[in-house]
Design a protein around this motif. Structure first.
Motif, mmCIF file in Angstrom:
data_model
loop_
_atom_site.group_PDB
_atom_site.id
_atom_site.type_symbol
_atom_site.label_atom_id
_atom_site.label_comp_id
_atom_site.label_asym_id
_atom_site.label_seq_id
_atom_site.Cartn_x
_atom_site.Cartn_y
_atom_site.Cartn_z
ATOM 1 N N GLY A 111 0.822 -1.220 0.000
ATOM 2 C CA GLY A 111 0.000 0.000 0.000
ATOM 3 C C GLY A 111 0.842 1.250 0.000
ATOM 4 N N GLY A 112 0.540 2.168 0.893
ATOM 5 C CA GLY A 112 1.213 3.455 0.920
ATOM 6 C C GLY A 112 0.252 4.580 0.526
ATOM 7 N N ILE A 113 0.789 5.752 0.474
ATOM 8 C CA ILE A 113 -0.042 6.937 0.193
ATOM 9 C C ILE A 113 0.622 7.745 -0.910
ATOM 10 C CG2 ILE A 113 -0.919 9.108 1.137
ATOM 11 C CD1 ILE A 113 -1.150 7.767 3.823
ATOM 12 N N GLN A 114 -0.159 8.201 -1.851
ATOM 13 C CA GLN A 114 0.309 9.156 -2.846
ATOM 14 C C GLN A 114 -0.510 10.441 -2.698
ATOM 15 O OE1 GLN A 114 -0.125 7.499 -6.733
ATOM 16 N NE2 GLN A 114 -2.351 7.192 -6.584
ATOM 17 N N THR A 115 0.141 11.572 -2.862
ATOM 18 C CA THR A 115 -0.481 12.879 -2.599
ATOM 19 C C THR A 115 -0.435 13.741 -3.857
ATOM 20 O OG1 THR A 115 1.614 13.820 -1.842
ATOM 21 C CG2 THR A 115 0.188 12.796 -0.176
ATOM 22 N N ARG A 116 -1.212 14.782 -3.830
ATOM 23 C CA ARG A 116 -1.225 15.792 -4.873
ATOM 24 C C ARG A 116 -1.600 17.119 -4.233
ATOM 25 N NH1 ARG A 116 -6.814 14.565 -8.300
ATOM 26 N NH2 ARG A 116 -8.262 14.656 -6.503
ATOM 27 N N GLU A 117 -1.340 18.196 -4.940
ATOM 28 C CA GLU A 117 -1.620 19.527 -4.427
ATOM 29 C C GLU A 117 -3.021 19.953 -4.872
ATOM 30 O OE1 GLU A 117 0.909 23.644 -3.884
ATOM 31 O OE2 GLU A 117 1.011 22.599 -5.794
ATOM 32 N N VAL A 118 -3.839 20.390 -3.903
ATOM 33 C CA VAL A 118 -5.193 20.872 -4.172
ATOM 34 C C VAL A 118 -5.278 22.289 -3.635
ATOM 35 C CG1 VAL A 118 -7.650 20.518 -3.815
ATOM 36 C CG2 VAL A 118 -6.134 18.542 -4.006
ATOM 37 N N LEU A 119 -5.449 23.262 -4.521
ATOM 38 C CA LEU A 119 -5.476 24.673 -4.132
ATOM 39 C C LEU A 119 -6.785 25.302 -4.583
ATOM 40 C CD1 LEU A 119 -1.841 25.730 -5.148
ATOM 41 C CD2 LEU A 119 -2.669 25.172 -2.864
ATOM 42 N N CYS A 120 -7.223 26.279 -3.799
ATOM 43 C CA CYS A 120 -8.410 27.071 -4.147
ATOM 44 C C CYS A 120 -7.938 28.302 -4.919
ATOM 45 C CB CYS A 120 -9.166 27.481 -2.886
ATOM 46 S SG CYS A 120 -10.650 28.458 -3.205
#
Length: 1806
Positions: free
Chosen positions: A793-802
């Motif tokens: 498994g593990g975690i992958q992230t991304r940038e979420v901006l307003c």
């Protein structure tokens, strides 16, 4: 250098005098080229030393030696004149302030050259520093070191010499000696102080404001060179001071920075003085003590003081804000008149272009406009520029950009992503109003507004610019465009005779546009129904005097048919049928009645109206009739008898007749129109036009038409509709088609498309910007990053901006709160491969003991991490390494000692670490906090919180971290439990019981269909609740390791994050095992009812759980630790666990019971029985909670509806739960006592969005500290309150929709407190003002003033009002809380005091009231100036005065003279011209206006010149005022005829040629703007092209459609006609026109839309909500349908009036009211614990039968509980303060402090 010394150096540097005399034949000066140089008569340059000849000879010698070829290239004119090229410009004569420079050239011919050899220009046109001084003064001071008449003198300049302004005249300081020290001043010296004209070579030369020689440019009133006066505005007015010994000064006017041409005149005994304030804030004052010019803040002020007036002038611009004031100087009033030009300091400024709409391939970019503050140099809000009407906001500009083609590799054209938001703001309209006319074309209107819909579907109005991306819907449209009813005449009958003269008749009907016989035709246009006829056969008897009438049946039919008139929706006269003829034979009379009636469309009934409501002539009430011959006579008409009976009808017919009188205006201006001949009725003798009713209608000539304006229309632009916008926000584009067309004929509608060059007007734009507004903020996401792990498994992230895309194309990053949509996930699990198995250590087990010393164990298990991130337990063979041995460690808990009763410890909540699994449905369960419950829906649950050392009414409940209060679904009881009625999915979550710092939790989850676990709470919220639980438990109960379970695991073990998911997994698998079949229940078994007395629930904690299995969490944790893999290999362990549960529950067939042992407080007293005595208080607590939750429950229903903040008020007063703690709600009063240690102020607010709570004290924000705390529920707590904490505390609730606030008062020991405000209020125009006491008020007479005095105190304070220390009678004001003074006068001035007092003390606050008088100048200068602007705008005017004013006007013009009057009415005014009464001057043309107060002179000639005076005749005296008029010749510019324009027509009789005018000066043509004020000469056009036109088709307008809907036909008449040279239209054969063009169609289809109407269903039952006594609401459906019964969209019926869908109705259900019983006795005689109650129930009006409370909910429910006897108890004598003291004595409670003090008498005897 720009200093005095520098200028001395400039003018002393060379002492040479040039003198070059030129020919006098030349003009005074001549401008040459573009250099601004000027030639003069003579050109001496003066220098102080006398070496002129040597310098001149050297200069000429140098010029002769110089090589001509080295000069610059000569112009063509110079070579022809044999002049050499111009030399370089000399050094400027001044370094600042404007000087002169010259240039020379020489003559190359041996003969003399024509022209000049020297030229001049201005230079150094920059202002000198203030310290440099005057240039002329410097030249005078240069002679201070030269003796004059034997002594040195100090010379000062003499300015503005009228005879020789360019000579250096100076005056010896301190004497009257004036001497001319030099014949010429230095070049560049100003001729006059107030002018830019400068001296050059001793001559004064004109200099314009552009600093160019010979220029006539002048500054406008705003100080702008060549300006139009648009950057400032004229301010003028009058101030009447009313000073006295008590009021010594007053402000006249504040003149802002930069103003110009200021003039003030004071008339009266008072004195002017000035106060200034610079832009830097520096203030100053000048008393204007003496006459003369002074410098005030770098502004020159000219002040003149006379005996009866003072004059103040400032040329400006002002360098500061000037406040002009008057100081008291005498008893009489003074009047100050002022005028000045105020600069417009806010101007529109165009911005740069915004970024391009595309990056390549050709796009567009726009500009905008911003409001700019000229003083500060900053951009300000747009409303500042809207304040000035002169400011016109520039329109945005559009230009192409990025025209380079896109690269081939791109493959597409990149467009800015503006389209990001739906739905857009849109236009919405109201239904159309009723048509203004029932036929013939009317108008109907509607209102259109811009609305916006939010994400919840709520629609609200917004600014119109948000909808400007689409065209605004029309607000007016034509209606009822069908023709009005018209008269239709049938065929004539046969003649009534067979020979000679007779009569014939016809039927005339009123026909509407559908061809139906109806009413509504005008009687004036009705054709005649009979006429004479002649049969050309001779009769062989005496000729009749009158034609023979028709036989009765035919004549009667003609009359009856033409009289039928139907009633319409417009009021009209409706005649009844004629009565029978009054005679049976011969001529008689018929009568009838005529009524004014109208058709009421909504009820389809006819109503009678008064006659004045109907328009038009009233039909005749009488008429003659003929009943045939009498006595067998022949059928003849007796004309003689008719003349005798019915008057002069025959004379009238012979006296009046119809005639044609010209033609009407042409129906079209070009392309062919029609003119109709005008028919009038004339008197044959006088030829005067009379009313048409005097002429015989039957003789009216037929209509006559002729064509007109047949010439083709000029080419014009045809414009298509705008396309839809390419984008919905940001900047989109709209396009449209525009082409040049030429209409050849309106009849044939023949149009030719031409090239763009043929249309003379500018071509309309093809593209425009649209949707130019900011897009809403949205979420922007980046690409997913790499996974945090390579396996398992593990975690992958991304940038979420307003972010938000603005209207200029840029992107702005915003905080997350700006994006209303759900935020996309910023991380997710990776799905990669499984990891190899490894050994993992379990968590340390619980301590083996609950207190003292014990041990903990830790084991190793082999686990494998799957790609889903979950761990599975495998065999030891799966792990390659050798297994780890179990570990043991010691654990030490708190000592096993019981705390002594006297020791103060924290409250203890006795929770049970259990898990409950409900298998069968039950009505009710009772559980204890501390565990988990997996329950079935619709079960009622009682959740208890057993607590020690804490009062149960103070327990606080939370759900998922949010405060929980009572509602219809959840009851929060004051006895330490909550009840949830009929569990539903929204009830799942974590419930927390908080007793002071201690807290315990309980997790509720539901078992759904197919044994699935229902968890309504989102996983994220549940994890946050779990984290909060862990944090609170770690903070508040670190010693409670014996309660440890998976909720409280060690932070070191990060593999098990949330035990709730593990418990869910185990319970789900247990339910799936289906091993519960042995458990059965009898459905008829009675279930225990929860409807018991509250006290019984307190005494018995019976948690009976039939068919609900219970397990210790410790046992479940051990199961999880030993086997975390719940796959197939562990199903056996799961089955064993289920069997163990069944065995444990089978051992006890009785329902499980959990008894909470009550803590012994004293013999025969338990913890539960302790609170029985305050059950009434508990009830009030519960009622208060219920009251608050009614609002909250309502909010939950409409949680998406936007609402302004509302603060929830509590009815109860402050509650003191102990001797040291006071808890109260907002809106009450708290009295601090000496023993008060804590005050808690509650404030609850509702609204959407959720309001933000803030606190302020006496209007100032509360500063929080370690003593003044803001609680988590927004309550304010004050610890150890002191005297400084006294005051009004205000709870402020704010959200984006509004603001609400409520105050609470804290007083010291109940002393009174008054809410005050320390401000100064000045009112000049408001009719009413409201202020708090403490303010200073200054207002005008006639104002209504209300002074509020909000008082707090315990007991309630008595309020009294005083004026100037004298008490006011209560009748003079409405209430103690405010004082109302209506229509104030100067007699009402004074000091008003509000005084509040009670037994603890007295306090007072005051307000000073000042009243000023009104200025009366009804017929003065201001009124005259207003009249001038209204009567003849722009006409020159002058006002008379005692000293006289002068007005200069042009010859032939007009002027107005006004006579100001200072009285309230206009007296008798007499006008004189040159001291002669105006009536005696016969040559003058004049007109008195406004009762003689204004004299208008027109057609002005030289005779009008001279002095005019008005004499105002008062009863006591006569006042004479005068003004002078000077008439000058008109300007030199005038209109002149050049030629004739082309003919307007090619044939017919309409062709004319207009003379073409031009503006000339002498004989030279100039710009027409110079003649704009000159009247154009009245020139008559010339006829041209008067010849016959070729035949062509002529068409009439289309008739009205035969049907209003469903499809109809309309027609028109098509004829072939030829227009002759005299304008007559002659019909010709159709074949002739067919040769040149196709015949136009004469019919077409129309009104194809469906015939629709609104249809309503019958009203429903009257069962809606009650809205009043016996009044409810009923509904019905309204839908749009066709005549065939088909239901269609409501939009197709939008123009029709829509029936209502709801109405009030009578319902007996609403005949209810609240019935209250008397109050019970108070429970105490003093103190703050007394209360009393009463019964409140809902009953029926007639029967008084009790009903459920919700039936009365539409009326406010009276309170059933209140405090009483809230007075301090005296400590002197020992007495009982409650009526329960005997019960206290029996229960042996006297040892407790709280009972011993309240039952002092009874307990003392014990």
């Amino acid at each position: 250098m720009a200093s005095p010394g520098g200028q001395h150096a400039t003018f002393k540097m060379t002492s040479v005098i040039f003198l070059i005399t030129l020919s006098l034949l030349c003009s005074p000066y001549q401008v040459l080229g573009d250099e601004g140089a000027v030639f003069l008569h003579e050109f001496p340059l003066i220098r102080r030393e006398s070496q002129q000849d040597e310098f001149l000879s050297d200069l000429m010698a140098n010029q002769k030696i110089e090589d001509p070829s080295s000069r610059t290239a000569r112009s063509e004119e110079d070579r022809d004149a044999l002049w050499d090229a111009w030399g370089p410009w000399s050094e400027c004569s001044r370094t600042c302030g404007g000087g002169a420079s010259y240039s020379l050239r020489r003559c190359l011919s041996s003969k003399s050259c024509e022209g000049r050899n020297i030229r001049y220009k201005t230079c150094s046109n920059v202002d000198c520093p203030a310290e440099s001084g005057d240039f002329r003064a410097q030249q005078c001071s240069a002679h201070n070191d030269v003796k004059y008449q034997g002594q040195y003198r100090e010379w000062v300049p003499v300015h503005n010499d009228p005879e020789n302004p360019c000579s250096l005249k100076c005056q010896a300081k301190g004497t009257s000696l004036v001497v001319e020290l030099a014949p010429k001043v230095l070049d560049g010296t100003r001729c006059y102080t107030e002018s830019l004209d400068m001296c050059i070579s001793g001559l004064c030369q004109i200099v314009g404001c552009d600093h160019q020689l010979g220029s006539t440019a002048k500054e406008d009133n705003c100080g702008v060179c060549n300006g139009e006066g648009s950057t400032c505005r004229l301010v003028r007015g009058q101030h009447k001071s009313q000073l006295s010994a008590n009021k010594l000064d007053d402000t006249v006017v504040v003149i802002p920075y930069g103003s110009r041409h200021v003039r003030l005149v004071l008339k009266g005994p008072d004195h002017l003085y000035l106060e200034t304030k610079t832009l830097q804030g520096v203030k100053g004052e000048n008393s204007l003590s003496s006459t003369g010019s002074i410098l005030v803040d770098n502004t020159t002020v000219d002040f003149q003081r006379f005996l009866d007036k003072e004059i103040l002038r400032m040329l400006g611009p002002l360098s500061a804000d000037f406040s002009v004031k008057v100081r008291y100087g005498g008893v009489a009033d003074s009047v100050v008149q002022f005028i000045f030009y105020q600069p417009i300091i806010h101007r529109w400024r165009e911005t740069d272009f915004f970024p391009c709409s595309v990056s390549c391939g050709g796009g567009y970019q726009l500009t905008s406009a911003e409001c700019y503050d000229l003083r500060s140099g900053r951009v300000v809000a747009d409303q500042y520029c809207h304040y000035y009407p002169e400011n016109v906001k520039p329109k945005p500009k559009l230009q192409e950009c990025n025209m380079d083609p896109c690269l081939a590799s791109d493959g597409y054209k990149q467009i800015m992503p503006y389209d990001l938001y739906h739905p857009l703001p849109r236009w919405e309209s109201t239904p159309w109003t009723a048509c203004s006319s029932s036929c013939g074309g009317g108008i109907q209107s509607r209102s259109v507004s811009c609305v916006e819909e939010d994400i919840h579907g709520q629609v609200s109005s917004v600014e119109e610019w948000k909808c400007m991306y689409t065209p605004k819907m029309p607000i007016v449209q034509p209606c009822n465009i069908f023709d009005c009813p018209k008269w239709l005449a049938q065929e004539w009958s046969p003649c009534t005779v067979t020979c000679g003269h007779g009569l014939r008749y016809r039927v005339v009907l009123c026909i509407d546009h559908r061809g139906i016989h109806t009413g509504g035709c005008s009687p004036k246009t009705k054709p005649h129904i009979k006429e004479e006829c002649t049969v050309h056969i001779p009769c062989y008897k005496t000729k009749e005097k009158l034609p023979v009438e028709a036989k009765l049946p035919w004549y009667k039919q003609a009359q009856e048919l033409e009289e039928a008139i139907a009633v319409s929706e417009e009021p009209s006269f409706i005649p009844d049928a004629w009565s029978p003829c009054s005679v049976s034979c011969g001529a008689g009379v018929q009568q009838r009645t005529v009524k004014c009636q109208v058709l009421l469309s909504f009820s389809q009934t006819i109503a009678d109206l008064p006659p004045e409501e109907c328009e038009g002539p009233k039909p005749a009430l009488h008429r003659t009739c003929y009943s045939g011959p009498c006595n067998g006579e022949s059928v003849e008409y007796n004309s003689e008898e008719d003349e005798l009976n019915y008057g002069e009808l025959k004379d009238i017919e012979e006296l009046y007749d119809w005639e044609y009188e010209g033609f009407s205006e042409c129906s079209e201006s070009c392309g062919g129109g029609v003119q109709e001949a005008i028919v009038v009725c004339r008197n044959k003798q006088t030829q005067a036009t009379v009313g048409e009713n005097l002429c015989v209608a039957g003789r009216r000539p037929p209509p006559l038409l002729k064509t007109c304006n047949m010439e083709a229309c000029p080419p014009r632009w045809e414009i298509g509709n705008w396309s839809s916008c390419s984008l919905t926000c940001g900047v989109g584009l709209q396009t449209r088609d525009v082409f040049c067309s030429h209409l050849l004929s309106r009849e044939t509608n023949e149009t030719v498309v031409l090239g763009d060059d043929f249309c003379s007007q500018p071509k309309p734009t093809l593209v425009q910007a649209c949707n130019r507004f900011d897009c809403p903020p949205v979420w922007y996401t980046s690409e997913w990053k790499q996974c945090s792990q390579t396996c398992g498994g593990g975690i992958q992230t991304r940038e979420v901006l307003c972010k938000q895309r603005l209207s200029d194309g840029s992107i702005l990053e915003l905080p997350e709160t700006f994006c209303s949509a759900v935020k996309p996930a910023s991380q997710e699990l990776c799905m990669n491969a499984d990891c190899p198995a490894e050994w993992h250590l379990t968590e340390w087990s619980q301590c083996s003991v609950t207190c003292g010393e014990g041990t903990q164990t830790q084991r190793a298990v082999c686990k494998k991490k799957l790609k889903t991130g979950d761990y599975v337990v495998g065999d030891s063979s799966m792990c390659l390494d050798s297994p780890l041995h179990p570990l043991v460690r010691a654990c030490s808990l708190t000592a096993c000692t019981r705390p002594r009763p006297a020791q103060k410890t924290n409250p203890q909540i006795t929770g049970l670490r259990k898990i409950y699994i409900q298998l069968k449905k039950q009505k009710k369960l009772q559980l204890v906090v501390g565990g988990y419950g997996y329950l079935l829906p619709k079960t009622s649950l009682v959740l208890r919180c057993p607590v020690r050392r804490f009062r149960k009414p103070l327990i606080i409940w939370e759900k998922d971290g949010k405060h929980l209060i009572s509602s219809e679904h959840v009851t929060v009881a004051p006895h330490g439990y909550i009840k949830i009625h009929h569990l539903r999915s929204t009830d799942t979550g974590v419930y927390t019981c908080m007793a002071g710092p201690s807290q315990e939790h309980f997790v509720i989850k539901l078992i759904g269909d197919n044994d699935k676990i229902i968890s309504h709470t989102p996983r994220l919220r549940e994890e946050e609740a779990m984290k909060k639980i862990k944090k609170n438990e770690a903070y508040n109960r670190p010693e409670k390791q014996y309660n440890s379970n998976l909720l409280n695991r060690s932070k070191s073990d990060k593999q098990i994050v949330d035990p709730s998911s593990l418990y869910d997994n185990i319970v789900s698998r247990l339910l799936a095992l289906k091993v519960w079949s042995d458990v059965t229940v009898d459905p008829s078994e009675p279930q225990e009812s929860f409807e018991r007395n509250i006290s019984s629930e307190e005494d018995q904690v019976d948690n009976s759980l039939p068919y609900t299995f219970v397990m210790d969490l410790k046992r479940l944790d051990e199961f999880i630790i030993s086997s975390q893999d719940l796959q197939e290999n562990n199903n056996r362990l799961l089955t064993e666990l289920a069997q163990e549960l069944m065995r444990n529950n089978a051992e006890s067939r009785e329902p499980l019971k959990f008894k909470a042992e009550p803590k012994k407080l004293s013999p025969a007293i338990s913890e539960h029985s302790l609170y029985k005595q305050v059950s009434g208080f508990s009830s009030s607590w519960m009622a208060s909670s219920m009251e608050a939750d009614v609002t909250e429950a309502h909010e939950s229903v409409s949680e998406h509806a936007l609402r302004k903040p509302v603060i929830l008020r509590k009815i109860s007063a402050a509650q003191q739960f102990s001797a040291s703690e006071v808890v109260t709600h907002i809106g009450q009063t708290v009295a601090l006592a000496s023993g008060t240690l804590s005050v808690l102020l509650h404030c609850e607010a509702g609204g959407n969005p959720k309001p933000v709570i803030s606190w302020s004290k006496n209007g100032v924000e509360v500063k929080y500290s370690n003593r003044i705390l803001l609680k988590s529920d927004d309550s304010l707590q004050i610890l150890e309150p002191v005297g400084a904490d006294v005051g009004f505390y205000t709870c402020n609730a704010t959200n984006s929709l509004g603001y609400a606030s409520v105050s609470i008062a804290i007083t010291l020991e109940g002393k009174p407190l008054i809410k005050t405000s320390r401000n100064a209020l000045i009112n000049t125009d408001a009719p009413s003002i409201n202020v708090d006491v403490g303010n200073v008020v200054k207002t005008v007479q006639g104002t209504n003033v209300t002074i509020h005095c909000q008082v707090a105190g315990l007991p309630e304070a008595e309020v009294s009002w005083y004026r100037n220390k004298s008490r006011l009678h209560p009748a003079s004001h409405v209430s103690d809380s405010y004082l109302s003074i209506g229509n104030v006068t100067e007699l009402d001035q004074g000091l008003y005091t509000c005084r509040a007092s009670n037994v603890h003390g007295e306090v007072s606050e005051s307000t000073q009231l000042h009243v000023t008088g009104l200025s009366h100048d009804t017929y003065g200068v201001d009124r005259l100036q207003m009249l001038f602007a209204e009567l003849v705008p722009g006409e020159p005017y002058v006002l008379t005065s005692q000293n006289g004013n002068t007005l200069q006007v042009n010859l032939g013009g007009s002027a107005l003279i006004g006579c100001p009057v200072k009285e309230d009415s206009i007296p008798n005014i007499t006008w004189f011209h040159r001291n002669q009464p105006l009536g005696t001057r016969s040559k003058l043309t004049y007109e008195p206006l406004e009762n003689g107060q204004i004299l208008r002179l027109y057609n002005l000639s030289k005779d009008h010149q001279g002095e005019y005076s008005c004499v105002i005749n008062n009863p006591s005296e006569s006042l004479r005022q005068k003004a002078s008029i000077s008439v000058q010749e008109s300007a030199e510019y005038q209109w002149s005829v050049v030629s004739l324009v082309p003919c307007t027509a090619s044939c017919g009789n309409r062709g004319i040629q207009h003379p073409q005018l031009r503006c000339v000066l002498g004989k030279e043509e100039v710009n027409v703007s110079y003649c704009s004020e000159k009247p154009k000469p009245n020139l008559k056009p010339v006829a041209c092209n008067r010849r016959d036109c070729p035949p062509r088709w002529m068409v009439t307008s289309w008739s009205s459609c035969s049907q209003s809907c469903g499809g109809g036909v309309q027609t028109r008449r098509v004829t072939c006609q030829k227009v002759t040279g005299v304008g007559l239209s002659v019909p010709v054969a159709n074949d002739i026109c067919s040769l040149s063009s196709k015949r136009p169609v004469d019919s077409q289809s129309c009104s194809r839309q469906l015939c629709v109407d609104w249809t309503a269903s019958s009203w429903g039952q009257c069962h809606g909500p009650c809205v009043g006594p016996r009044t409810a609401v009923q509904h019905r459906q309204v839908y749009c349908q066709t005549r065939e019964g088909t239901i269609v969209s409501p939009g197709q019926c939008q123009g029709l009036p829509r029936p209502v869908t709801t109405q009030n109705c009578w319902s007996d259900v609403c005949s209810v009211h609240w019935r209250v019983s008397p109050w019970t006795l108070c429970t105490a005689t003093c103190g703050s614990y007394g209360f009393q109650s009463r019964r409140v129930e809902c009953v029926q009006h007639r029967t008084n039968k009790p009903l459920p409370d919700h039936l009365c909910s539409w009326r406010p429910r009276p309170s059933n509980w209140q405090r009483c006897n809230i007075t301090p108890c005296e400590n002197v004598d020992c007495r009982d303060t409650t009526r329960y003291c005997e019960k206290v004595k029996q229960l042996k409670l006297c040892q407790l402090t709280q009972f011993k003090s309240r039952c002092c008498g009874t307990c003392g005897k014990a």
